[in-house]
Design a protein around this motif. Sequence first.
Motif, short mmCIF file in Angstrom:
data_model
loop_
_atom_site.label_atom_id
_atom_site.label_comp_id
_atom_site.label_asym_id
_atom_site.label_seq_id
_atom_site.Cartn_x
_atom_site.Cartn_y
_atom_site.Cartn_z
N ILE A 1 3.16 54.07 76.47
CA ILE A 1 4.20 54.00 75.43
C ILE A 1 5.46 54.71 75.88
N ASP A 2 5.28 55.83 76.58
CA ASP A 2 6.42 56.62 77.03
C ASP A 2 7.31 55.85 78.00
N ALA A 3 6.71 54.95 78.78
CA ALA A 3 7.50 54.15 79.73
C ALA A 3 8.58 53.36 79.00
N VAL A 4 8.22 52.79 77.85
CA VAL A 4 9.18 52.01 77.06
C VAL A 4 10.33 52.89 76.57
N ALA A 5 9.97 54.05 76.02
CA ALA A 5 11.00 54.96 75.50
C ALA A 5 11.92 55.45 76.61
N ILE A 6 11.34 55.82 77.75
CA ILE A 6 12.12 56.39 78.85
C ILE A 6 13.15 55.40 79.38
N VAL A 7 12.76 54.15 79.60
CA VAL A 7 13.66 53.18 80.20
C VAL A 7 14.75 52.76 79.21
N TYR A 8 14.37 52.49 77.98
CA TYR A 8 15.37 52.05 77.01
C TYR A 8 16.40 53.14 76.72
N VAL A 9 15.96 54.39 76.66
CA VAL A 9 16.95 55.45 76.43
C VAL A 9 17.87 55.58 77.64
N GLY A 10 17.37 55.29 78.84
CA GLY A 10 18.22 55.28 80.03
C GLY A 10 19.29 54.21 79.94
N GLY A 11 18.90 53.02 79.48
CA GLY A 11 19.87 51.95 79.31
C GLY A 11 20.92 52.28 78.27
N LEU A 12 20.50 52.83 77.15
CA LEU A 12 21.44 53.19 76.09
C LEU A 12 22.42 54.27 76.55
N LYS A 13 21.92 55.25 77.29
CA LYS A 13 22.80 56.32 77.78
C LYS A 13 23.78 55.79 78.82
N GLY A 14 23.33 54.84 79.65
CA GLY A 14 24.23 54.25 80.65
C GLY A 14 25.40 53.52 80.02
N ALA A 15 25.21 53.02 78.80
CA ALA A 15 26.29 52.33 78.09
C ALA A 15 27.11 53.28 77.22
N GLY A 16 26.63 54.50 77.00
CA GLY A 16 27.36 55.46 76.19
C GLY A 16 26.86 55.60 74.77
N ASP A 17 25.70 55.00 74.44
CA ASP A 17 25.18 55.06 73.07
C ASP A 17 24.34 56.32 72.89
N THR A 18 24.95 57.48 73.12
CA THR A 18 24.21 58.73 73.15
C THR A 18 24.03 59.36 71.77
N ARG A 19 24.89 59.07 70.84
CA ARG A 19 24.76 59.68 69.52
C ARG A 19 23.53 59.13 68.79
N TYR A 20 23.26 57.86 68.97
CA TYR A 20 22.07 57.28 68.36
C TYR A 20 20.80 57.90 68.94
N THR A 21 20.73 58.00 70.27
CA THR A 21 19.54 58.57 70.88
C THR A 21 19.33 60.03 70.44
N MET A 22 20.43 60.75 70.26
CA MET A 22 20.34 62.14 69.79
C MET A 22 19.75 62.19 68.38
N LEU A 23 20.24 61.36 67.47
CA LEU A 23 19.77 61.38 66.09
C LEU A 23 18.30 61.00 66.00
N VAL A 24 17.89 59.97 66.74
CA VAL A 24 16.50 59.54 66.71
C VAL A 24 15.59 60.64 67.25
N MET A 25 16.00 61.25 68.35
CA MET A 25 15.18 62.29 68.95
C MET A 25 15.03 63.48 68.00
N GLY A 26 16.11 63.85 67.33
CA GLY A 26 16.05 64.96 66.40
C GLY A 26 15.12 64.68 65.23
N CYS A 27 15.27 63.51 64.62
CA CYS A 27 14.43 63.16 63.47
C CYS A 27 12.96 63.05 63.86
N ALA A 28 12.69 62.41 65.01
CA ALA A 28 11.31 62.20 65.44
C ALA A 28 10.63 63.52 65.79
N SER A 29 11.35 64.42 66.45
CA SER A 29 10.74 65.69 66.83
C SER A 29 10.37 66.52 65.60
#
Length: 465
Positions: free
Chosen positions: A376-404
Amino acid sequence: MSLKKRWSARAGYREALQIGLPLVISMISNTVMTFTDRIFLGNYSLESLAASVPASIAAFLFLSFFMGVSEYVNVFIAQYTGSCRHHDVGRALWQGIWFAIPSGIFLALLCLVADPLFRLGGHPAEVQRLEVIYFQILTVGSGPFLLGVCLSNFFAGRGLTKPVMLISICSVIINIPLDYCLINGVGPFPELGIAGAGIATVVGFTLPMVVYSVLIFTRENEKQFRVLSAWRFDRDLFGRFLYYGLPGGVEFFLDIFAISFFVFMIGRFGPVELASTNAVFSIYNLAFLPTLGLHVAASIMVGQAMGDRQPDRAAFATHSVLHLAMGYMGVMALLFVCFPDMLMNLFRSRNDVGDFDAVLRMGVVLMRYCAVFTLIDAVAIVYVGGLKGAGDTRYTMLVMGCASLACIVGPLIVLHHLGLTSIHGPWICLLLYVMVLATAFAVRFRKGPWRRIDLIGRNAKPERG
């Protein structure tokens, strides 16, 4: 698309491997360094093994925010390369350096709070003492590590990942024998135990920084990339770097915080639970860190494609990397299920008189959880890499905070308050955490708002040639 066509296509498997494989080997090198460090400490004493993982995770927790921001130089360099604005590469690199230097000083000062920090963990007194020693050495050595990470982006962001691989391998070749000698007191070296492991790690941090500096700051690179003349602080570019990089750093910090909190709470369940979890996490690094190399490859390929204004190519690249990551993680999951005893026994102390048997039995059970977690982690790791490469970092931050908070911190506090000490509860929470991340990042990537992000600005005219 067939496997054959996807292999040779632009942003396909071949290109992903050309960029990603050296990064994977680099991460494997770092994994081997960490793994052998844990084995040496496990053979030295069970207390050293029990202390090494919480201390290193705590040190990395504080480092992770600054590392996540420093690494974001990679995306800027990738997008400048994709848009052929080569003279801006040096400017981007220096903004990362200006961020890394004061960050390293701040991290070094954290050694002053080591004692009260590890008292909060509630671990046995001897384990706490060793945790403090290891943590202090690692935090003092964080500055060279951050600068090394920042400087490596000069090569990685342009897709030239082989230098990163070679430098990482050289660092490991020096670190492993030094680690063994300083832990056990071999030859002219004193027996320093866990302190020796920390000193060897800091040496491994410093070597790459020195080598990168020699390779980057040359007259040849100055002509094309302005690596010397662009040393001045650039307020506008630094602000843009922080706008996108800070959420990336917070996201990385929150992820490491969730894992750190998990390990510290497990320490309250008992010494067997803590030692078995520490050993399993050390084994899991064999899967996680190489896949983190593919995560960086996804960011590079997406960044270059977005710099060239080709979001479809960015999406294609991300899925090429995802297929490779799932293949690797699948193999590792099989190893975890089929050979748990062999892997766990690597951590058996040379002075063991039967204490490790309980750790082994529990570790075999946890390895099954780890196998599912890995896929499962493989999916999360790669997709967050793609989102960060495009600059969609605020979304990844919010999801990570809520999930943790919702999947790790809150539930583990409740379990502890209720006195439920079964090891299965925390690990189920960990599986839920990574399932939420994988789902949220996959859905976000497929919906595609990242396609419209202008990270480097389009007002400046690209320099061709």
